[in-house]
Structure formats: C-alpha cells, structure tokens
Design a protein around this motif. Structure first.
Motif, PDB file in Angstrom:
ATOM      1  N   ASN A  29       0.830  -1.193   0.000  1.00  0.00           N
ATOM      2  CA  ASN A  29       0.000   0.000   0.000  1.00  0.00           C
ATOM      3  C   ASN A  29       0.872   1.254   0.000  1.00  0.00           C
ATOM      4  O   ASN A  29       0.609   2.209  -0.739  1.00  0.00           O
ATOM      5  CB  ASN A  29      -0.934  -0.023   1.217  1.00  0.00           C
ATOM      6  CG  ASN A  29      -1.894   1.117   1.216  1.00  0.00           C
ATOM      7  OD1 ASN A  29      -2.668   1.303   0.281  1.00  0.00           O
ATOM      8  ND2 ASN A  29      -1.877   1.894   2.282  1.00  0.00           N
ATOM      9  N   ILE A  65       2.307   1.820  -3.491  1.00  0.00           N
ATOM     10  CA  ILE A  65       1.329   2.346  -4.452  1.00  0.00           C
ATOM     11  C   ILE A  65       1.008   3.798  -4.135  1.00  0.00           C
ATOM     12  O   ILE A  65       0.885   4.631  -5.046  1.00  0.00           O
ATOM     13  CB  ILE A  65       0.063   1.458  -4.480  1.00  0.00           C
ATOM     14  CG1 ILE A  65       0.422   0.031  -4.925  1.00  0.00           C
ATOM     15  CG2 ILE A  65      -1.003   2.066  -5.382  1.00  0.00           C
ATOM     16  CD1 ILE A  65       1.185  -0.073  -6.255  1.00  0.00           C
ATOM     17  N   LEU A  66       0.900   4.142  -2.852  1.00  0.00           N
ATOM     18  CA  LEU A  66       0.676   5.550  -2.497  1.00  0.00           C
ATOM     19  C   LEU A  66       1.835   6.422  -2.972  1.00  0.00           C
ATOM     20  O   LEU A  66       1.614   7.507  -3.522  1.00  0.00           O
ATOM     21  CB  LEU A  66       0.491   5.698  -0.991  1.00  0.00           C
ATOM     22  CG  LEU A  66      -0.883   5.356  -0.460  1.00  0.00           C
ATOM     23  CD1 LEU A  66      -0.883   5.344   1.062  1.00  0.00           C
ATOM     24  CD2 LEU A  66      -1.928   6.335  -0.979  1.00  0.00           C
ATOM     25  N   TYR A 107       3.751   5.933  -5.465  1.00  0.00           N
ATOM     26  CA  TYR A 107       3.662   6.082  -6.915  1.00  0.00           C
ATOM     27  C   TYR A 107       2.516   7.019  -7.310  1.00  0.00           C
ATOM     28  O   TYR A 107       2.694   7.884  -8.184  1.00  0.00           O
ATOM     29  CB  TYR A 107       3.493   4.733  -7.626  1.00  0.00           C
ATOM     30  CG  TYR A 107       3.324   4.964  -9.107  1.00  0.00           C
ATOM     31  CD1 TYR A 107       4.407   5.372  -9.879  1.00  0.00           C
ATOM     32  CD2 TYR A 107       2.086   4.855  -9.716  1.00  0.00           C
ATOM     33  CE1 TYR A 107       4.257   5.651 -11.224  1.00  0.00           C
ATOM     34  CE2 TYR A 107       1.926   5.133 -11.056  1.00  0.00           C
ATOM     35  CZ  TYR A 107       3.018   5.542 -11.814  1.00  0.00           C
ATOM     36  OH  TYR A 107       2.859   5.832 -13.140  1.00  0.00           O
ATOM     37  N   LEU A 108       1.357   6.872  -6.716  1.00  0.00           N
ATOM     38  CA  LEU A 108       0.217   7.713  -7.089  1.00  0.00           C
ATOM     39  C   LEU A 108       0.477   9.182  -6.765  1.00  0.00           C
ATOM     40  O   LEU A 108       0.116  10.069  -7.549  1.00  0.00           O
ATOM     41  CB  LEU A 108      -1.059   7.214  -6.418  1.00  0.00           C
ATOM     42  CG  LEU A 108      -1.552   5.846  -6.903  1.00  0.00           C
ATOM     43  CD1 LEU A 108      -2.757   5.398  -6.080  1.00  0.00           C
ATOM     44  CD2 LEU A 108      -1.867   5.857  -8.387  1.00  0.00           C
ATOM     45  N   TYR A 150       3.486  10.551  -6.633  1.00  0.00           N
ATOM     46  CA  TYR A 150       4.463  10.939  -7.650  1.00  0.00           C
ATOM     47  C   TYR A 150       3.773  11.203  -8.983  1.00  0.00           C
ATOM     48  O   TYR A 150       4.044  12.210  -9.644  1.00  0.00           O
ATOM     49  CB  TYR A 150       5.547   9.855  -7.802  1.00  0.00           C
ATOM     50  CG  TYR A 150       6.348  10.033  -9.057  1.00  0.00           C
ATOM     51  CD1 TYR A 150       7.326  11.020  -9.140  1.00  0.00           C
ATOM     52  CD2 TYR A 150       6.094   9.259 -10.185  1.00  0.00           C
ATOM     53  CE1 TYR A 150       8.034  11.224 -10.304  1.00  0.00           C
ATOM     54  CE2 TYR A 150       6.803   9.448 -11.343  1.00  0.00           C
ATOM     55  CZ  TYR A 150       7.771  10.429 -11.408  1.00  0.00           C
ATOM     56  OH  TYR A 150       8.460  10.627 -12.578  1.00  0.00           O
ATOM     57  N   ASP A 151       2.888  10.305  -9.390  1.00  0.00           N
ATOM     58  CA  ASP A 151       2.227  10.432 -10.685  1.00  0.00           C
ATOM     59  C   ASP A 151       1.397  11.720 -10.775  1.00  0.00           C
ATOM     60  O   ASP A 151       1.406  12.400 -11.803  1.00  0.00           O
ATOM     61  CB  ASP A 151       1.361   9.204 -10.949  1.00  0.00           C
ATOM     62  CG  ASP A 151       0.887   9.135 -12.387  1.00  0.00           C
ATOM     63  OD1 ASP A 151       1.725   9.321 -13.302  1.00  0.00           O
ATOM     64  OD2 ASP A 151      -0.317   8.912 -12.602  1.00  0.00           O
ATOM     65  N   GLU A 152       0.704  12.053  -9.697  1.00  0.00           N
ATOM     66  CA  GLU A 152      -0.068  13.310  -9.688  1.00  0.00           C
ATOM     67  C   GLU A 152       0.860  14.512  -9.771  1.00  0.00           C
ATOM     68  O   GLU A 152       0.599  15.466 -10.520  1.00  0.00           O
ATOM     69  CB  GLU A 152      -0.958  13.390  -8.443  1.00  0.00           C
ATOM     70  CG  GLU A 152      -2.141  12.456  -8.483  1.00  0.00           C
ATOM     71  CD  GLU A 152      -3.114  12.757  -9.620  1.00  0.00           C
ATOM     72  OE1 GLU A 152      -3.352  13.955  -9.925  1.00  0.00           O
ATOM     73  OE2 GLU A 152      -3.644  11.792 -10.199  1.00  0.00           O
ATOM     74  N   ARG A 161       2.241  14.871 -13.323  1.00  0.00           N
ATOM     75  CA  ARG A 161       1.279  15.445 -14.272  1.00  0.00           C
ATOM     76  C   ARG A 161       1.221  16.964 -14.161  1.00  0.00           C
ATOM     77  O   ARG A 161       1.025  17.652 -15.156  1.00  0.00           O
ATOM     78  CB  ARG A 161      -0.107  14.854 -14.026  1.00  0.00           C
ATOM     79  CG  ARG A 161      -0.204  13.394 -14.377  1.00  0.00           C
ATOM     80  CD  ARG A 161      -1.529  12.819 -13.916  1.00  0.00           C
ATOM     81  NE  ARG A 161      -1.526  11.379 -14.016  1.00  0.00           N
ATOM     82  CZ  ARG A 161      -2.566  10.674 -14.424  1.00  0.00           C
ATOM     83  NH1 ARG A 161      -3.688  11.268 -14.760  1.00  0.00           N
ATOM     84  NH2 ARG A 161      -2.478   9.366 -14.480  1.00  0.00           N
ATOM     85  N   TRP A 181       5.607  -2.256  -7.178  1.00  0.00           N
ATOM     86  CA  TRP A 181       5.626  -1.456  -8.406  1.00  0.00           C
ATOM     87  C   TRP A 181       5.715  -2.346  -9.636  1.00  0.00           C
ATOM     88  O   TRP A 181       5.068  -2.085 -10.649  1.00  0.00           O
ATOM     89  CB  TRP A 181       6.783  -0.465  -8.379  1.00  0.00           C
ATOM     90  CG  TRP A 181       6.650   0.576  -7.297  1.00  0.00           C
ATOM     91  CD1 TRP A 181       5.498   1.232  -6.929  1.00  0.00           C
ATOM     92  CD2 TRP A 181       7.673   1.061  -6.443  1.00  0.00           C
ATOM     93  NE1 TRP A 181       5.767   2.082  -5.895  1.00  0.00           N
ATOM     94  CE2 TRP A 181       7.097   2.011  -5.577  1.00  0.00           C
ATOM     95  CE3 TRP A 181       9.032   0.790  -6.325  1.00  0.00           C
ATOM     96  CZ2 TRP A 181       7.825   2.692  -4.611  1.00  0.00           C
ATOM     97  CZ3 TRP A 181       9.755   1.466  -5.358  1.00  0.00           C
ATOM     98  CH2 TRP A 181       9.157   2.409  -4.519  1.00  0.00           C
TER      99      TRP A 181
END
Length: 167
Positions: free
Chosen positions: A22, A25-26, A28-29, A31-33, A36, A114
């Motif tokens: 978890n 994934i947090l 990464y999410l 980071y991804d936001e 963008r 990941w």
C-alpha cells in the motif's frame, strides 16, 4: 465480556506485507499526480524531500545514539528493526568493519509492488531512487555518512546501503 480473536502469525505477516505494498502504491500515485502537474524532475524532487524528512525523524529517534562511529551498534539496531525479522528485505552484510558497513538487500516489497502494478522498468528505478531517500535521511540525521545504490533494470537484488562513520 467479548474477547477479541487473536490474529495468527500468518495473518499478521500478510497484513504487514500488504501495508508495504500500500505504501508503495501511495508513493507512486502521489508521484504520478505531481508529475502530471509539475513534470518528472520536480515531482521526484518534491516527493524525495518529503521522504527524506521522514527518514530524518527516524534517524534522530532510533540511531543517533550510535553516531558518529559505532557502526557495530548501528548495524545491530538497524538489522533488528527490519520487518519480519529481516525476511522482508533479506539483508546480506557485504562489509562489516569499524570503518564501513555495506548491506545488500535481496528483496524489497516496494519494488515488488511497483513491478506487480505494471510500472515500466524506468519508473520502478525512479521510484526506488525516490523511496531510498528515507535511508539517506535516516542515516545522515543520525550522524553517519551514507549513500545507496538503488535497483536498476537488469540488476540483481535491490538497494545496496553504504554507511560510514560520520564527521
């Protein structure tokens, strides 16, 4: 009086590993936001700074008493604190001397999460580099010199930690 059921070691271990997935994934999410909105480099820098700060908190709390030279004490405390009695990261001591402590991790639940999520090798390597900043913060705030070789595509194992006496 109600008695709470006792969780089995297996169930506890499963929850422990799930919590690390978890966390991965947090990371990464988030980071991804940021990527963008701000681009890859700024996103990496911001998330890495935040993770480093958490490492600083841990380092001062758990390991500063060993600084600047007690690598043996640091090693014992650090390895004893690895989740699941070390099985989660599978550490191997590569150097265990008064002037150098090098630890190779052969497993990492973050990297594995990941990879399971289907991130590209480049993104997995980037996330490993970002996540490893917690170790920089931990050991540097504790009073040691530190660097890490993080996982790279095609590489064996995971992070290799290099800890030296502090100045």
């Amino acid at each position: 009086m109600l008695r709470e059921p006792i969780m089995s070691d297996h169930a506890l271990r499963q929850e422990l590993y799930e919590s690390f997935k978890n966390r991965a994934i947090l990371y990464y999410l988030i980071y991804d936001e940021l990527r963008r909105e701000l681009g890859e480099d700024r996103a990496e820098a911001i998330l890495a700074r935040a993770i480093y700060r958490r490492g600083e908190q841990k380092g001062r709390e758990k390991y500063a008493r060993f600084a600047p030279r007690d690598l043996a004490g640091l090693k014992e405390a650090f390895l004893a604190g690895l989740p699941d009695e070390g099985r989660m990261f599978q550490p191997e001591l590569l150097a265990d001397r008064a002037d150098a402590l090098d630890i190779q991790f052969h497993a990492c639940p973050l990297r594995e999460a990941w990879q399971e999520a289907g991130l590209s090798e480049a993104d997995v390597a980037r996330m490993c580099r970002i996540a490893a900043r917690i170790d920089n913060g931990t050991f540097e705030a504790a009073g040691f010199r530190f660097w890490a070789d993080t996982w790279q595509p095609g590489g064996d194992g995971c992070c290799r930690l290099h800890i030296r006496p502090g100045g």
